[in-house]
Design a protein around this motif. Structure first.
Motif, PDB file in Angstrom:
ATOM      1  N   ALA A  64      13.417  18.087   0.293  1.00 39.28           N
ATOM      2  CA  ALA A  64      13.695  19.444   0.923  1.00 39.28           C
ATOM      3  C   ALA A  64      12.857  19.521   2.175  1.00 39.28           C
ATOM      4  N   GLU A  67      14.241  15.884   4.430  1.00 38.22           N
ATOM      5  CA  GLU A  67      15.518  15.605   4.572  1.00 38.22           C
ATOM      6  C   GLU A  67      16.492  16.812   3.878  1.00 38.22           C
ATOM      7  N   PRO A  68      16.591  17.877   4.705  1.00 33.93           N
ATOM      8  CA  PRO A  68      17.021  19.016   3.925  1.00 33.93           C
ATOM      9  C   PRO A  68      18.559  18.715   3.831  1.00 33.93           C
ATOM     10  N   THR A  69      19.241  18.061   4.638  1.00 34.99           N
ATOM     11  CA  THR A  69      20.755  17.779   4.476  1.00 34.99           C
ATOM     12  C   THR A  69      20.950  16.861   3.217  1.00 34.99           C
ATOM     13  N   VAL A  71      19.373  17.296   0.322  1.00 34.41           N
ATOM     14  CA  VAL A  71      19.257  18.037  -0.842  1.00 34.41           C
ATOM     15  C   VAL A  71      20.619  18.642  -0.862  1.00 34.41           C
ATOM     16  N   THR A  72      21.099  19.286   0.182  1.00 34.65           N
ATOM     17  CA  THR A  72      22.626  19.839   0.344  1.00 34.65           C
ATOM     18  C   THR A  72      23.658  19.019  -0.365  1.00 34.65           C
ATOM     19  N   THR A  73      23.602  17.592   0.061  1.00 33.79           N
ATOM     20  CA  THR A  73      24.479  16.695  -0.530  1.00 33.79           C
ATOM     21  C   THR A  73      24.456  16.375  -2.078  1.00 33.79           C
ATOM     22  N   ALA A  75      23.281  18.661  -4.165  1.00 36.76           N
ATOM     23  CA  ALA A  75      23.506  19.933  -4.740  1.00 36.76           C
ATOM     24  C   ALA A  75      25.123  19.949  -4.884  1.00 36.76           C
ATOM     25  N   GLU A  76      25.878  19.587  -3.753  1.00 35.60           N
ATOM     26  CA  GLU A  76      27.239  19.423  -3.712  1.00 35.60           C
ATOM     27  C   GLU A  76      27.775  18.379  -4.800  1.00 35.60           C
ATOM     28  N   GLU A  77      27.048  17.200  -4.937  1.00 36.82           N
ATOM     29  CA  GLU A  77      27.420  16.426  -5.907  1.00 36.82           C
ATOM     30  C   GLU A  77      27.380  16.857  -7.165  1.00 36.82           C
ATOM     31  N   SER A  78      26.364  17.501  -7.506  1.00 37.68           N
ATOM     32  CA  SER A  78      25.983  18.087  -8.711  1.00 37.68           C
ATOM     33  C   SER A  78      26.905  19.068  -9.115  1.00 37.68           C
TER      34      SER A  78
END
Length: 87
Positions: A64, A67-69, A71-73, A75-78
């Motif tokens: 986080a 490489e915050p992006t 974490v977004t990826t 989260a979306e995959e999860s």
């Protein structure tokens, strides 16, 4: 190993972590070291193996920060994975 990382002796701490045979334990140790890395590039390099092993929870805090992006990826995959299981 944590003491080495806290003292800024990241290379020595990484050498100790590298000697850990079990992959999940090794990447968690690398995450501790990455949390103490001053340079973001160093932290990224250290968390890379955790992502390769699939142990992203071990490095989520460091990820986080550096490489915050990513974490977004993750989260979306999860969320997609959970949605697929519920269908």
């Amino acid at each position: 190993m944590t003491v080495l990382a806290e003292a800024g002796l990241l290379a020595r701490a990484e050498a100790v972590a590298g000697s850990i045979p079990e992959a999940s334990t090794r990447v968690r140790a690398l995450a501790v070291i990455a949390a103490h890395a001053e340079k973001e590039a160093e932290a990224r390099r250290l968390v890379g193996p955790a992502l390769g092993v699939g142990d992203w929870p071990a490095v989520i805090e460091v990820l986080a920060r550096v490489e915050p992006t990513a974490v977004t990826t993750i989260a979306e995959e999860s969320l997609h994975h959970v949605a697929d299981r519920q269908l």
